[in-house]
Write a protein that holds these residues in place. Structure first.
Motif, PDB file in Angstrom:
ATOM      1  N   MET A   1     -27.107 -17.185 -27.194  1.00 35.30           N
ATOM      2  CA  MET A   1     -28.293 -16.700 -26.498  1.00 35.30           C
ATOM      3  C   MET A   1     -29.128 -15.826 -27.430  1.00 35.30           C
ATOM      4  O   MET A   1     -28.601 -14.919 -28.091  1.00 35.30           O
ATOM      5  CB  MET A   1     -27.893 -15.871 -25.273  1.00 35.30           C
ATOM      6  N   ASP A   2     -30.397 -16.113 -27.519  1.00 31.12           N
ATOM      7  CA  ASP A   2     -31.314 -15.283 -28.297  1.00 31.12           C
ATOM      8  C   ASP A   2     -31.726 -14.091 -27.446  1.00 31.12           C
ATOM      9  O   ASP A   2     -32.379 -14.243 -26.419  1.00 31.12           O
ATOM     10  CB  ASP A   2     -32.538 -16.111 -28.696  1.00 31.12           C
ATOM     11  N   LEU A   3     -31.368 -12.887 -27.878  1.00 37.33           N
ATOM     12  CA  LEU A   3     -31.651 -11.691 -27.092  1.00 37.33           C
ATOM     13  C   LEU A   3     -33.079 -11.190 -27.261  1.00 37.33           C
ATOM     14  O   LEU A   3     -33.488 -10.240 -26.593  1.00 37.33           O
ATOM     15  CB  LEU A   3     -30.664 -10.574 -27.457  1.00 37.33           C
ATOM     16  N   GLY A   4     -33.837 -11.803 -28.143  1.00 34.91           N
ATOM     17  CA  GLY A   4     -35.242 -11.459 -28.277  1.00 34.91           C
ATOM     18  C   GLY A   4     -35.514 -10.129 -28.944  1.00 34.91           C
ATOM     19  O   GLY A   4     -36.565  -9.523 -28.711  1.00 34.91           O
ATOM     20  N   ILE A   5     -34.590  -9.653 -29.787  1.00 41.58           N
ATOM     21  CA  ILE A   5     -34.808  -8.363 -30.453  1.00 41.58           C
ATOM     22  C   ILE A   5     -34.859  -8.496 -31.981  1.00 41.58           C
ATOM     23  O   ILE A   5     -34.839  -7.481 -32.678  1.00 41.58           O
ATOM     24  CB  ILE A   5     -33.739  -7.332 -30.047  1.00 41.58           C
ATOM     25  N   LYS A   6     -34.945  -9.703 -32.477  1.00 44.66           N
ATOM     26  CA  LYS A   6     -35.077  -9.878 -33.919  1.00 44.66           C
ATOM     27  C   LYS A   6     -36.378  -9.240 -34.394  1.00 44.66           C
ATOM     28  O   LYS A   6     -37.451  -9.473 -33.824  1.00 44.66           O
ATOM     29  CB  LYS A   6     -35.076 -11.364 -34.277  1.00 44.66           C
ATOM     30  N   GLY A   7     -36.287  -8.410 -35.419  1.00 42.49           N
ATOM     31  CA  GLY A   7     -37.462  -7.728 -35.945  1.00 42.49           C
ATOM     32  C   GLY A   7     -37.806  -6.437 -35.240  1.00 42.49           C
ATOM     33  O   GLY A   7     -38.696  -5.702 -35.678  1.00 42.49           O
ATOM     34  N   LYS A   8     -37.124  -6.138 -34.129  1.00 38.44           N
ATOM     35  CA  LYS A   8     -37.316  -4.856 -33.457  1.00 38.44           C
ATOM     36  C   LYS A   8     -36.670  -3.748 -34.305  1.00 38.44           C
ATOM     37  O   LYS A   8     -35.760  -4.000 -35.081  1.00 38.44           O
ATOM     38  CB  LYS A   8     -36.691  -4.858 -32.058  1.00 38.44           C
ATOM     39  N   ARG A   9     -37.141  -2.517 -34.111  1.00 34.97           N
ATOM     40  CA  ARG A   9     -36.550  -1.385 -34.827  1.00 34.97           C
ATOM     41  C   ARG A   9     -35.722  -0.561 -33.860  1.00 34.97           C
ATOM     42  O   ARG A   9     -36.218  -0.125 -32.825  1.00 34.97           O
ATOM     43  CB  ARG A   9     -37.619  -0.511 -35.476  1.00 34.97           C
ATOM     44  N   ALA A  10     -34.445  -0.352 -34.203  1.00 36.08           N
ATOM     45  CA  ALA A  10     -33.521   0.388 -33.356  1.00 36.08           C
ATOM     46  C   ALA A  10     -33.071   1.659 -34.062  1.00 36.08           C
ATOM     47  O   ALA A  10     -32.726   1.634 -35.247  1.00 36.08           O
ATOM     48  CB  ALA A  10     -32.299  -0.468 -33.016  1.00 36.08           C
ATOM     49  N   VAL A  11     -33.058   2.755 -33.324  1.00 33.17           N
ATOM     50  CA  VAL A  11     -32.559   4.034 -33.821  1.00 33.17           C
ATOM     51  C   VAL A  11     -31.216   4.293 -33.150  1.00 33.17           C
ATOM     52  O   VAL A  11     -31.120   4.283 -31.918  1.00 33.17           O
ATOM     53  CB  VAL A  11     -33.529   5.184 -33.502  1.00 33.17           C
ATOM     54  N   VAL A  12     -30.185   4.525 -33.959  1.00 26.85           N
ATOM     55  CA  VAL A  12     -28.839   4.773 -33.436  1.00 26.85           C
ATOM     56  C   VAL A  12     -28.349   6.101 -33.984  1.00 26.85           C
ATOM     57  O   VAL A  12     -28.217   6.260 -35.201  1.00 26.85           O
ATOM     58  CB  VAL A  12     -27.857   3.649 -33.826  1.00 26.85           C
ATOM     59  N   THR A  13     -28.077   7.057 -33.098  1.00 24.69           N
ATOM     60  CA  THR A  13     -27.517   8.325 -33.565  1.00 24.69           C
ATOM     61  C   THR A  13     -25.990   8.215 -33.579  1.00 24.69           C
ATOM     62  O   THR A  13     -25.395   7.470 -32.799  1.00 24.69           O
ATOM     63  CB  THR A  13     -27.951   9.499 -32.679  1.00 24.69           C
ATOM     64  N   GLY A  14     -25.392   8.944 -34.507  1.00 28.67           N
ATOM     65  CA  GLY A  14     -23.953   8.797 -34.696  1.00 28.67           C
ATOM     66  C   GLY A  14     -23.613   7.372 -35.074  1.00 28.67           C
ATOM     67  O   GLY A  14     -22.574   6.828 -34.671  1.00 28.67           O
ATOM     68  N   LEU A  21     -21.434   2.971 -34.561  1.00 25.54           N
ATOM     69  CA  LEU A  21     -21.414   1.902 -35.554  1.00 25.54           C
ATOM     70  C   LEU A  21     -21.291   0.537 -34.882  1.00 25.54           C
ATOM     71  O   LEU A  21     -21.955  -0.427 -35.288  1.00 25.54           O
ATOM     72  CB  LEU A  21     -20.266   2.117 -36.537  1.00 25.54           C
ATOM     73  N   ALA A  22     -20.455   0.446 -33.856  1.00 29.01           N
ATOM     74  CA  ALA A  22     -20.321  -0.821 -33.131  1.00 29.01           C
ATOM     75  C   ALA A  22     -21.655  -1.247 -32.535  1.00 29.01           C
ATOM     76  O   ALA A  22     -22.010  -2.433 -32.550  1.00 29.01           O
ATOM     77  CB  ALA A  22     -19.270  -0.681 -32.033  1.00 29.01           C
ATOM     78  N   SER A  23     -22.410  -0.283 -32.020  1.00 31.06           N
ATOM     79  CA  SER A  23     -23.731  -0.594 -31.459  1.00 31.06           C
ATOM     80  C   SER A  23     -24.686  -1.054 -32.553  1.00 31.06           C
ATOM     81  O   SER A  23     -25.432  -2.021 -32.374  1.00 31.06           O
ATOM     82  CB  SER A  23     -24.294   0.648 -30.759  1.00 31.06           C
ATOM     83  N   ALA A  24     -24.670  -0.353 -33.679  1.00 31.27           N
ATOM     84  CA  ALA A  24     -25.543  -0.725 -34.792  1.00 31.27           C
ATOM     85  C   ALA A  24     -25.224  -2.128 -35.291  1.00 31.27           C
ATOM     86  O   ALA A  24     -26.134  -2.927 -35.567  1.00 31.27           O
ATOM     87  CB  ALA A  24     -25.398   0.292 -35.927  1.00 31.27           C
ATOM     88  N   GLU A  25     -23.957  -2.445 -35.417  1.00 29.43           N
ATOM     89  CA  GLU A  25     -23.556  -3.777 -35.877  1.00 29.43           C
ATOM     90  C   GLU A  25     -24.031  -4.861 -34.918  1.00 29.43           C
ATOM     91  O   GLU A  25     -24.535  -5.909 -35.338  1.00 29.43           O
ATOM     92  CB  GLU A  25     -22.039  -3.848 -36.029  1.00 29.43           C
ATOM     93  N   ALA A  26     -23.868  -4.627 -33.617  1.00 28.77           N
ATOM     94  CA  ALA A  26     -24.280  -5.627 -32.630  1.00 28.77           C
ATOM     95  C   ALA A  26     -25.784  -5.851 -32.665  1.00 28.77           C
ATOM     96  O   ALA A  26     -26.262  -6.994 -32.563  1.00 28.77           O
ATOM     97  CB  ALA A  26     -23.838  -5.186 -31.236  1.00 28.77           C
ATOM     98  N   LEU A  27     -26.552  -4.797 -32.824  1.00 28.89           N
ATOM     99  CA  LEU A  27     -28.011  -4.922 -32.882  1.00 28.89           C
ATOM    100  C   LEU A  27     -28.436  -5.616 -34.179  1.00 28.89           C
ATOM    101  O   LEU A  27     -29.339  -6.459 -34.173  1.00 28.89           O
ATOM    102  CB  LEU A  27     -28.652  -3.545 -32.772  1.00 28.89           C
ATOM    103  N   ALA A  28     -27.781  -5.258 -35.276  1.00 30.25           N
ATOM    104  CA  ALA A  28     -28.106  -5.898 -36.556  1.00 30.25           C
ATOM    105  C   ALA A  28     -27.775  -7.382 -36.525  1.00 30.25           C
ATOM    106  O   ALA A  28     -28.504  -8.215 -37.078  1.00 30.25           O
ATOM    107  CB  ALA A  28     -27.343  -5.207 -37.689  1.00 30.25           C
ATOM    108  N   ARG A  29     -26.695  -7.724 -35.855  1.00 26.48           N
ATOM    109  CA  ARG A  29     -26.311  -9.140 -35.742  1.00 26.48           C
ATOM    110  C   ARG A  29     -27.397  -9.940 -35.022  1.00 26.48           C
ATOM    111  O   ARG A  29     -27.581 -11.137 -35.296  1.00 26.48           O
ATOM    112  CB  ARG A  29     -24.980  -9.249 -34.995  1.00 26.48           C
ATOM    113  N   GLU A  30     -28.128  -9.294 -34.142  1.00 20.49           N
ATOM    114  CA  GLU A  30     -29.225  -9.947 -33.422  1.00 20.49           C
ATOM    115  C   GLU A  30     -30.550  -9.863 -34.172  1.00 20.49           C
ATOM    116  O   GLU A  30     -31.580 -10.299 -33.659  1.00 20.49           O
ATOM    117  CB  GLU A  30     -29.382  -9.319 -32.039  1.00 20.49           C
ATOM    118  N   GLY A  31     -30.523  -9.291 -35.376  1.00 21.44           N
ATOM    119  CA  GLY A  31     -31.721  -9.275 -36.207  1.00 21.44           C
ATOM    120  C   GLY A  31     -32.574  -8.030 -36.108  1.00 21.44           C
ATOM    121  O   GLY A  31     -33.692  -7.999 -36.642  1.00 21.44           O
TER     122      GLY A  31
END
Length: 252
Positions: A1-14, A21-31
């Protein structure tokens, strides 16, 4: 499933260890491109290089302490200089260890540290970073909190009390920014195994309280964060997603 966040900018604290880190990895995997915030400059560089190599996304690290307003302001300035953000993942430090029952927590300095880390730091991130999501007609705030907010767990007094305050702020924020297309939700985990879980908890005893009879994984948490940040989750706001294997027994 394409989550539609490729190219979006995400800020992750901690964002350099554990659930962040798990959150950052999952978001990066989606682009999604990343801005990570953590105390260690060295760790930010190591994690940034790894995520860039594995997922081909842009990763910037900003070093600072979530409890220091000037550090969170510096994070906000760095994000603003790049045109703002689309996704914000507030992830605060764990309470001071060891955790005890409410009446046994008799150290005033420990209470103050817990307040600074769990509530004050989270509020700073919400207040100073959320405005950078506005004005685009689209945005996501996905906070990582704790299942103990809905059903207090033994020896989690500090986590429960201060994260409950953060949940109240998230609900207020969800109502305030909904008209601008920004959703605000929380992921509330329990018994998620991180590299340091065994240092603070008896895993075998904790698993006995989980109906699924196993711990959750950081990958499972990251997947929920990524979904709540997705295009498909655009009609979900002001909610708490329990990620606890059925451990929370309340009806609502």
């Amino acid at each position: 499933m394409d989550l539609g966040i490729k190219g979006k900018r995400a800020v992750v604290t901690g964002g350099t260890s554990g659930l962040g880190l798990a959150s950052a990895e999952a978001l990066a995997r989606e682009g999604a491109d990343l801005v990570l915030f953590a105390r260690s400059r060295q760790r930010l560089d190591e994690v940034g290089q790894d995520l860039q190599a594995r997922f081909g996304v842009a990763v910037e690290g900003v070093a600072g302490d979530i409890t220091r307003k000037q550090d969170v302001q510096a994070l906000a300035a760095a994000v603003a200089a790049r045109g703002g953000a689309d996704i914000l993942v507030p992830n605060v430090p764990r309470p001071p260890q060891p955790m005890r029952e409410f009446l046994a927590e008799d150290d005033d300095d420990k209470w103050q540290r817990a307040y600074q880390d769990q509530l004050h730091g989270g509020l700073l991130v919400l207040r100073l970073l959320t405005p950078l999501l506005l004005g685009k007609g689209w945005g996501r705030v996905v906070a990582i909190t704790s299942a103990s907010v809905k059903q207090p767990m033994a020896r989690h007094a500090m986590s429960t009390i201060f994260r409950a305050g953060l949940h109240a702020a998230l609900k207020h924020l969800a109502n305030e920014v909904a008209s601008q297309g920004v959703t605000v939700n929380a992921v509330a985990p329990a018994t998620i195994v991180t590299p340091t879980f065994g240092q603070h908890h008896n895993l075998e005893a904790r698993v006995q309280a989980v109906p699924l009879k196993r711990p959750g994984t950081t990958e499972e948490l990251g997947a929920v964060v990524a979904f709540l940040a997705s295009r498909q989750a655009g009609f979900i706001t002001g909610q708490v997603v329990q990620l606890d294997g059925g451990q929370t027994l309340s009806l609502l």
